[in-house]
Design a protein around this motif. Sequence first.
Motif, PDB file in Angstrom:
ATOM      1  N   VAL A 151     -40.876  36.351 106.250  1.00 60.97           N
ATOM      2  CA  VAL A 151     -39.977  37.722 106.567  1.00 60.97           C
ATOM      3  C   VAL A 151     -38.412  37.345 106.265  1.00 60.97           C
ATOM      4  O   VAL A 151     -37.724  38.117 105.883  1.00 60.97           O
ATOM      5  CB  VAL A 151     -40.208  38.095 107.829  1.00 60.97           C
ATOM      6  N   ALA A 152     -37.897  36.358 106.904  1.00 60.96           N
ATOM      7  CA  ALA A 152     -36.497  36.025 106.679  1.00 60.96           C
ATOM      8  C   ALA A 152     -35.971  35.925 105.165  1.00 60.96           C
ATOM      9  O   ALA A 152     -35.110  36.338 104.912  1.00 60.96           O
ATOM     10  CB  ALA A 152     -36.230  34.422 107.376  1.00 60.96           C
ATOM     11  N   GLU A 153     -36.921  35.284 104.333  1.00 63.67           N
ATOM     12  CA  GLU A 153     -36.603  35.212 102.913  1.00 63.67           C
ATOM     13  C   GLU A 153     -36.670  36.619 102.244  1.00 63.67           C
ATOM     14  O   GLU A 153     -35.780  36.786 101.559  1.00 63.67           O
ATOM     15  CB  GLU A 153     -37.445  34.401 101.945  1.00 63.67           C
ATOM     16  N   THR A 154     -37.771  37.432 102.452  1.00 61.14           N
ATOM     17  CA  THR A 154     -37.748  38.767 101.821  1.00 61.14           C
ATOM     18  C   THR A 154     -37.137  39.800 102.590  1.00 61.14           C
ATOM     19  O   THR A 154     -36.929  41.090 101.828  1.00 61.14           O
ATOM     20  CB  THR A 154     -39.229  39.233 101.801  1.00 61.14           C
ATOM     21  N   GLY A 155     -36.811  39.433 103.784  1.00 59.20           N
ATOM     22  CA  GLY A 155     -36.200  40.702 104.485  1.00 59.20           C
ATOM     23  C   GLY A 155     -37.154  41.850 104.810  1.00 59.20           C
ATOM     24  O   GLY A 155     -36.633  42.827 104.976  1.00 59.20           O
ATOM     25  N   SER A 156     -38.291  41.684 104.824  1.00 58.83           N
ATOM     26  CA  SER A 156     -39.220  42.579 104.777  1.00 58.83           C
ATOM     27  C   SER A 156     -40.854  42.387 105.337  1.00 58.83           C
ATOM     28  O   SER A 156     -41.226  41.319 104.768  1.00 58.83           O
ATOM     29  CB  SER A 156     -39.476  43.650 103.643  1.00 58.83           C
ATOM     30  N   ILE A 157     -41.333  42.752 106.345  1.00 60.65           N
ATOM     31  CA  ILE A 157     -42.446  42.495 106.799  1.00 60.65           C
ATOM     32  C   ILE A 157     -43.661  43.047 105.898  1.00 60.65           C
ATOM     33  O   ILE A 157     -44.463  42.426 105.548  1.00 60.65           O
ATOM     34  CB  ILE A 157     -42.778  43.286 108.289  1.00 60.65           C
ATOM     35  N   ARG A 158     -43.507  44.163 105.023  1.00 59.48           N
ATOM     36  CA  ARG A 158     -44.293  44.526 104.175  1.00 59.48           C
ATOM     37  C   ARG A 158     -44.280  43.669 103.118  1.00 59.48           C
ATOM     38  O   ARG A 158     -45.513  43.293 102.572  1.00 59.48           O
ATOM     39  CB  ARG A 158     -43.778  45.916 103.702  1.00 59.48           C
ATOM     40  N   GLN A 159     -43.027  43.218 102.507  1.00 58.05           N
ATOM     41  CA  GLN A 159     -43.168  42.130 101.504  1.00 58.05           C
ATOM     42  C   GLN A 159     -43.796  40.887 101.833  1.00 58.05           C
ATOM     43  O   GLN A 159     -44.454  40.222 100.836  1.00 58.05           O
ATOM     44  CB  GLN A 159     -41.462  42.099 100.851  1.00 58.05           C
ATOM     45  N   ALA A 160     -43.456  40.543 103.141  1.00 62.57           N
ATOM     46  CA  ALA A 160     -43.974  39.186 103.532  1.00 62.57           C
ATOM     47  C   ALA A 160     -45.513  39.375 103.570  1.00 62.57           C
ATOM     48  O   ALA A 160     -46.356  38.543 103.119  1.00 62.57           O
ATOM     49  CB  ALA A 160     -43.464  38.814 104.808  1.00 62.57           C
ATOM     50  N   SER A 161     -46.051  40.681 103.779  1.00 64.12           N
ATOM     51  CA  SER A 161     -47.522  40.670 104.138  1.00 64.12           C
ATOM     52  C   SER A 161     -48.047  40.680 102.505  1.00 64.12           C
ATOM     53  O   SER A 161     -49.148  40.004 102.527  1.00 64.12           O
ATOM     54  CB  SER A 161     -47.687  42.304 104.567  1.00 64.12           C
ATOM     55  N   LEU A 162     -47.424  41.325 101.667  1.00 63.60           N
ATOM     56  CA  LEU A 162     -48.012  41.177 100.120  1.00 63.60           C
ATOM     57  C   LEU A 162     -47.963  39.999  99.675  1.00 63.60           C
ATOM     58  O   LEU A 162     -48.861  39.291  98.887  1.00 63.60           O
ATOM     59  CB  LEU A 162     -47.261  42.185  99.382  1.00 63.60           C
ATOM     60  N   SER A 163     -46.846  38.867  99.834  1.00 66.49           N
ATOM     61  CA  SER A 163     -46.687  37.712  99.511  1.00 66.49           C
ATOM     62  C   SER A 163     -47.794  36.784 100.123  1.00 66.49           C
ATOM     63  O   SER A 163     -48.407  35.773  99.388  1.00 66.49           O
ATOM     64  CB  SER A 163     -45.241  37.002  99.866  1.00 66.49           C
ATOM     65  N   LEU A 164     -48.056  36.788 101.511  1.00 70.37           N
ATOM     66  CA  LEU A 164     -48.774  36.118 102.013  1.00 70.37           C
ATOM     67  C   LEU A 164     -50.354  36.407 102.199  1.00 70.37           C
ATOM     68  O   LEU A 164     -51.239  35.707 102.670  1.00 70.37           O
ATOM     69  CB  LEU A 164     -48.408  35.956 103.383  1.00 70.37           C
ATOM     70  N   HIS A 165     -50.666  37.676 101.605  1.00 69.90           N
ATOM     71  CA  HIS A 165     -51.723  38.332 101.759  1.00 69.90           C
ATOM     72  C   HIS A 165     -52.449  38.371 102.993  1.00 69.90           C
ATOM     73  O   HIS A 165     -53.756  38.113 103.396  1.00 69.90           O
ATOM     74  CB  HIS A 165     -52.806  37.516 101.012  1.00 69.90           C
ATOM     75  N   VAL A 166     -51.431  38.862 104.094  1.00 68.69           N
ATOM     76  CA  VAL A 166     -51.650  38.736 105.419  1.00 68.69           C
ATOM     77  C   VAL A 166     -51.435  40.148 105.976  1.00 68.69           C
ATOM     78  O   VAL A 166     -50.478  40.699 105.520  1.00 68.69           O
ATOM     79  CB  VAL A 166     -51.077  37.811 106.307  1.00 68.69           C
ATOM     80  N   MET A 197     -46.897  25.770 118.512  1.00 66.02           N
ATOM     81  CA  MET A 197     -46.881  26.797 117.597  1.00 66.02           C
ATOM     82  C   MET A 197     -47.811  26.568 116.277  1.00 66.02           C
ATOM     83  O   MET A 197     -47.695  25.428 115.948  1.00 66.02           O
ATOM     84  CB  MET A 197     -45.584  27.165 117.255  1.00 66.02           C
ATOM     85  N   GLN A 198     -48.582  27.716 115.895  1.00 67.41           N
ATOM     86  CA  GLN A 198     -49.180  27.350 114.939  1.00 67.41           C
ATOM     87  C   GLN A 198     -48.046  27.451 113.654  1.00 67.41           C
ATOM     88  O   GLN A 198     -47.267  28.193 113.447  1.00 67.41           O
ATOM     89  CB  GLN A 198     -50.217  28.335 114.633  1.00 67.41           C
ATOM     90  N   ILE A 199     -48.700  26.747 112.283  1.00 62.41           N
ATOM     91  CA  ILE A 199     -48.039  26.371 111.129  1.00 62.41           C
ATOM     92  C   ILE A 199     -48.028  27.871 110.473  1.00 62.41           C
ATOM     93  O   ILE A 199     -46.892  28.111 109.807  1.00 62.41           O
ATOM     94  CB  ILE A 199     -48.617  25.492 110.324  1.00 62.41           C
ATOM     95  N   SER A 200     -49.129  28.592 110.651  1.00 68.15           N
ATOM     96  CA  SER A 200     -48.965  30.179 110.176  1.00 68.15           C
ATOM     97  C   SER A 200     -47.935  30.711 110.672  1.00 68.15           C
ATOM     98  O   SER A 200     -47.307  31.608 109.721  1.00 68.15           O
ATOM     99  CB  SER A 200     -50.331  30.545 110.066  1.00 68.15           C
ATOM    100  N   MET A 201     -47.470  30.684 111.900  1.00 71.34           N
ATOM    101  CA  MET A 201     -46.428  31.452 112.541  1.00 71.34           C
ATOM    102  C   MET A 201     -45.051  30.960 111.981  1.00 71.34           C
ATOM    103  O   MET A 201     -44.540  32.031 111.385  1.00 71.34           O
ATOM    104  CB  MET A 201     -46.308  31.049 113.951  1.00 71.34           C
ATOM    105  N   PHE A 202     -44.920  29.748 111.624  1.00 68.79           N
ATOM    106  CA  PHE A 202     -43.802  29.380 110.883  1.00 68.79           C
ATOM    107  C   PHE A 202     -43.534  30.106 109.573  1.00 68.79           C
ATOM    108  O   PHE A 202     -42.588  30.560 109.092  1.00 68.79           O
ATOM    109  CB  PHE A 202     -43.601  27.814 110.463  1.00 68.79           C
ATOM    110  N   LYS A 203     -44.896  30.174 108.787  1.00 68.96           N
ATOM    111  CA  LYS A 203     -44.800  30.720 107.347  1.00 68.96           C
ATOM    112  C   LYS A 203     -44.397  32.427 107.295  1.00 68.96           C
ATOM    113  O   LYS A 203     -43.813  32.678 106.647  1.00 68.96           O
ATOM    114  CB  LYS A 203     -46.065  30.557 106.825  1.00 68.96           C
ATOM    115  N   TYR A 204     -45.126  32.997 108.256  1.00 69.28           N
ATOM    116  CA  TYR A 204     -44.768  34.431 108.451  1.00 69.28           C
ATOM    117  C   TYR A 204     -43.309  34.453 108.732  1.00 69.28           C
ATOM    118  O   TYR A 204     -42.793  35.231 108.166  1.00 69.28           O
ATOM    119  CB  TYR A 204     -45.867  34.994 109.784  1.00 69.28           C
ATOM    120  N   PHE A 205     -42.704  33.749 109.720  1.00 71.86           N
ATOM    121  CA  PHE A 205     -41.245  33.953 110.070  1.00 71.86           C
ATOM    122  C   PHE A 205     -40.551  33.732 109.002  1.00 71.86           C
ATOM    123  O   PHE A 205     -39.330  34.593 108.534  1.00 71.86           O
ATOM    124  CB  PHE A 205     -40.996  32.980 111.383  1.00 71.86           C
ATOM    125  N   LEU A 206     -40.593  32.722 108.168  1.00 72.85           N
ATOM    126  CA  LEU A 206     -39.776  32.222 107.260  1.00 72.85           C
ATOM    127  C   LEU A 206     -39.964  33.009 106.204  1.00 72.85           C
ATOM    128  O   LEU A 206     -39.071  33.532 105.145  1.00 72.85           O
ATOM    129  CB  LEU A 206     -40.092  30.873 106.673  1.00 72.85           C
TER     130      LEU A 206
END
Length: 299
Positions: free
Chosen positions: A12-27, A1-10
């Motif tokens: 989203v888990a921390e922010t509780g939102s795909i949108r917030q994760a997107s803003l945080s990660l610039h993805v 598995m890619q490390i980026s996948m880990f970052k995305y998952f964690l």
Amino acid sequence: MQISMFKYFLTVAETGSIRQASLSLHVSASAISRQIQNLEHSFQTTLFDRCADGMLLTEEGRVLALHMQRTMREMELARAKIADIHGLTAGTVRYATIEGVARAWLFPAIAEFQKAHPLVEFKGRISGAEAVYQTLENDQVDFGITMQDDFYPGISIVEKFTTQFKAAMPHQHPLAKHSTLNLKDLTPYELTMLDPTFHTRRALDTSLLRLGLTAKIGFELDHIELIKVHVMQTGNLTILPDYAVSHEEKHQTMAIVDIAENELPSATTILCVRRGRILTKAAEAIINSLRKRPITLPL
């Protein structure tokens, strides 16, 4: 598995939102959503409950998050050790801190440190004292800064700092000209205070009970900077640790008055780590820097 996948998952888990994760990660949100779907397909289970309140980890998701956090931590240690081989101080340092020390002490120390070590990144959490202890015990951060509440066998204290409590108010407040105040002096006036999850409030409540006094607490908040704004707007007064009002005292934007220590005893602010945690060179370096820095140094 890619490390980026880990970052995305964690994230989203921390922010509780795909949108917030997107803003945080610039993805893009679609890329994050796709990776989470791939993870769920790989593990043949649902990792998040999609609720109106956001993305909440399922029991299976919590298990995976725990192991992913450990894996990411090992990757960071490996990165830091490789940097050490090349004579560099690099990596990510994570911390948890109470709010009061951040502006006057921690943030200036980090800024100064990063000028000398630009390869070091910092990620922090600001919360109440008890939450800092929990974050340390869960091995989520390298170091913590909090007020000493009790004995925690899993926590190792690196440095202790004596902390006085002070009353802060607008200059036109009737008590602003006093050099020292007793708690009885405060009782006729309305206070804006931190809520009881903070050590400062619990220390005040304990002292008032011991002296048989009752304070008029008209407003509660869990944010020190907003408390100071509220005090200035309403004419109330508040009680905060000395370092939380050092900027206002230096620049005379508020009246800062001592409180008799025999009535509201000083506290102990501590720099601490989880006992047994392996620290990177960068984490050790910033911790040593903080140990030598006066905690009440005004801005």
